[in-house]
Design an enzyme around this catalytic site. Structure first.
Site, PDB file in Angstrom:
ATOM      1  N   CYS A  35       4.968  -1.459  -2.518  1.00 30.85           N
ATOM      2  CA  CYS A  35       3.979  -1.209  -3.562  1.00 30.85           C
ATOM      3  C   CYS A  35       4.051  -2.389  -4.525  1.00 30.85           C
ATOM      4  CB  CYS A  35       4.338   0.105  -4.264  1.00 30.85           C
ATOM      5  SG  CYS A  35       3.423   0.472  -5.772  1.00 30.85           S
ATOM      6  N   ASN A  36       2.939  -3.094  -4.700  1.00 29.93           N
ATOM      7  CA  ASN A  36       2.949  -4.264  -5.583  1.00 29.93           C
ATOM      8  C   ASN A  36       3.207  -3.877  -7.036  1.00 29.93           C
ATOM      9  OD1 ASN A  36       1.022  -4.975  -3.174  1.00 29.93           O
ATOM     10  ND2 ASN A  36       1.685  -6.928  -4.000  1.00 29.93           N
ATOM     11  N   THR A  37       2.636  -2.741  -7.455  1.00 33.16           N
ATOM     12  CA  THR A  37       2.835  -2.288  -8.834  1.00 33.16           C
ATOM     13  C   THR A  37       4.303  -1.972  -9.086  1.00 33.16           C
ATOM     14  OG1 THR A  37       0.579  -1.388  -8.926  1.00 33.16           O
ATOM     15  CG2 THR A  37       2.156  -0.547 -10.537  1.00 33.16           C
TER      16      THR A  37
ATOM     17  N   ASP B  71       6.320   4.134  -2.015  1.00 31.85           N
ATOM     18  CA  ASP B  71       5.056   3.720  -2.612  1.00 31.85           C
ATOM     19  C   ASP B  71       4.583   4.861  -3.504  1.00 31.85           C
ATOM     20  OD1 ASP B  71       2.634   2.012  -2.842  1.00 31.85           O
ATOM     21  OD2 ASP B  71       1.650   3.673  -1.834  1.00 31.85           O
ATOM     22  N   SER B  72       3.608   4.575  -4.352  1.00 34.60           N
ATOM     23  CA  SER B  72       3.037   5.635  -5.183  1.00 34.60           C
ATOM     24  C   SER B  72       2.273   6.650  -4.344  1.00 34.60           C
ATOM     25  CB  SER B  72       2.098   5.026  -6.226  1.00 34.60           C
ATOM     26  OG  SER B  72       1.030   4.358  -5.578  1.00 34.60           O
TER      27      SER B  72
ATOM     28  N   CYS C 196      -2.476  -5.230  -3.576  1.00 40.07           N
ATOM     29  CA  CYS C 196      -2.043  -3.825  -3.600  1.00 40.07           C
ATOM     30  C   CYS C 196      -2.033  -3.348  -2.157  1.00 40.07           C
ATOM     31  CB  CYS C 196      -3.015  -2.993  -4.440  1.00 40.07           C
ATOM     32  SG  CYS C 196      -2.748  -1.198  -4.346  1.00 40.07           S
ATOM     33  N   THR C 197      -0.953  -2.700  -1.749  1.00 35.41           N
ATOM     34  CA  THR C 197      -0.834  -2.305  -0.335  1.00 35.41           C
ATOM     35  C   THR C 197      -1.880  -1.257   0.056  1.00 35.41           C
ATOM     36  OG1 THR C 197       0.938  -0.739  -0.928  1.00 35.41           O
ATOM     37  CG2 THR C 197       1.614  -2.918  -0.145  1.00 35.41           C
ATOM     38  N   HIS C 198      -2.397  -0.501  -0.919  1.00 39.48           N
ATOM     39  CA  HIS C 198      -3.479   0.451  -0.617  1.00 39.48           C
ATOM     40  C   HIS C 198      -4.719  -0.275  -0.086  1.00 39.48           C
ATOM     41  CE1 HIS C 198      -1.183   3.260  -3.151  1.00 39.48           C
ATOM     42  NE2 HIS C 198      -1.970   4.232  -2.731  1.00 39.48           N
TER      43      HIS C 198
ATOM     44  N   TYR D  41       0.136   4.634  -9.713  1.00 40.52           N
ATOM     45  CA  TYR D  41       1.028   3.918 -10.634  1.00 40.52           C
ATOM     46  C   TYR D  41       0.278   2.841 -11.432  1.00 40.52           C
ATOM     47  CZ  TYR D  41       5.439   5.517  -8.358  1.00 40.52           C
ATOM     48  OH  TYR D  41       6.504   6.237  -7.872  1.00 40.52           O
ATOM     49  N   GLY D  42      -0.777   2.315 -10.854  1.00 40.18           N
ATOM     50  CA  GLY D  42      -1.386   1.076 -11.344  1.00 40.18           C
ATOM     51  C   GLY D  42      -1.967   1.105 -12.733  1.00 40.18           C
TER      52      GLY D  42
END
Length: 256
Positions: A74-76, A11-12, A182-184, A43-44
Site C-alpha cells: 500500500c503506497n499510503t 493493505d487498507s 496506489c496499488t488499488h 487510508y488515503g
C-alpha cells in the site's frame, strides 16, 4: 522438510491483492498471509498519524502470525508508516515505491502524471524522490481522493466516470506517461487504456516484488503456463463481508 518462508502482506483493502498477484507469478514456495484492513479503509484521506497507528496494529497482528517479513502493499501505508515501523519491528518491513524513476529515466524531459492518494502526494517520501530525480517540474501530481474506495466497493463504472475527466485533461496536456501511485489503481489499467489508449502505464508492483525476493534470498523464477504455484496464501479481510471475499477472488483472477 524445510518450512516455507512466511510473509505478511497488508493493505487498507483490495489494492494489495495486485501485489499478491505479482508475487504469485514466481515459482517460490511461500506461505503468504494477506491482511486487508477494510474496516478502516480508505487510508488515503486520513491523517498520516492515524494511518501509522492503523498500520502498526496490522503489523503487530501479522507478527503474531509468525511471519518472517512484512510488505506494506500500500503506497499510503508506506509513505506514512514504513520509516517508523522499521525502527520498531525486529523483522524486515518492506514498502511500495511509485514507479516514478523508470518513468522519468525512460522518457527524458517528458512530463509524467502521478495518480496517488492525498497522503502519498503530500508526504515527504515522495517529495524526496522527486528531488533526487530532479523531476519536480516534470511530475504532475494528481490526488485521487475516493478512487481507492471505489475499487474496494467493486464499483468500476463509478471509477471510470471518476477517471474520464482526469485522463481527458492529461491528453490535452500531451502527457504520454502515467504512474499509478496506489496499488488499488493497478486494477483500473484496462479502464485507463480504454479511455487513454496510447498512454504508457507504470506501477511499482514488479520492482517491489523483485526487491522483496532478492532481499529474502528467494529464487526469482517466473512460472510458465503449465506449472502450478507452490505458494499458499490466506486472506484476512476484517470487514468479514462475503461480498469482499467474492470481490477478492475476482480481482485475483482478473486478466491483465
Amino acid at each position: 522438510m524445510k518450512e516455507p518462508l512466511k510473509i505478511g502482506l497488508m493493505d487498507s483493502g483490495m489494492g494489495g491483492l495486485s501485489v499478491l498477484k505479482e508475487l504469485l507469478k514466481y515459482d517460490s514456495e511461500l506461505e503468504i498471509v494477506y491482511y486487508g484492513d477494510l474496516k478502516n479503509s480508505p487510508y488515503g484521506e486520513k491523517d498520516a498519524s492515524e494511518v501509522l497507528e492503523l498500520v502498526r496494529s496490522v503489523c503487530n497482528f501479522l507478527q503474531k502470525e509468525n511471519v518472517s517479513a512484512i510488505l506494506l502493499a500500500c503506497n499510503t501505508a508506506t509513505s506514512a508508516a514504513a520509516q517508523t515501523l522499521r525502527k520498531e519491528f525486529s523483522i524486515p518491513i518492506f514498502g511500495m515505491e511509485p514507479a516514478i524513476k523508470p518513468a522519468i529515466l525512460q522518457n527524458p524531459g517528458k512530463k509524467v502524471a502521478l495518480l496517488a492518494t492525498p497522503v502519498t502526494q503530500r508526504e515527504e517520501k515522495l517529495q524526496r524522490l522527486k528531488s533526487e530525480l530532479k523531476a519536480e517540474e516534470l511530475v504532475l501530481s494528481i490526488s485521487c481522493p475516493g478512487l481507492a474506495g471505489l475499487v474496494d466497493q467493486g464499483d468500476f463504472d463509478k471509477a471510470e466516470k471518476y477517471l474520464r475527466p482526469i485522463l481527458a485533461n492529461l491528453q490535452e496536456q500531451d502527457v504520454e506517461n502515467l504512474v499509478l501511485g496506489c496499488t488499488h489503481y493497478v486494477f483500473l489499467k484496462q479502464i485507463i487504456l480504454k479511455n487513454f489508449p496510447n498512454v504508457k502505464i507504470y506501477d511499482g508492483n514488479s520492482g517491489t516484488i523483485k526487491h522483496l525476493l532478492n532481499s529474502l534470498q528467494v529464487p526469482r523464477v517466473i512460472l510458465n503456463g503449465s506449472q502450478n504455484n507452490r505458494s499458499i496464501y490466506k486472506l484476512i479481510l476484517n470487514s468479514e463481508k462475503e461480498f469482499h471475499f467474492r470481490l477478492a477472488s475476482e480481482l485475483l483472477s482478473l486478466k491483465e
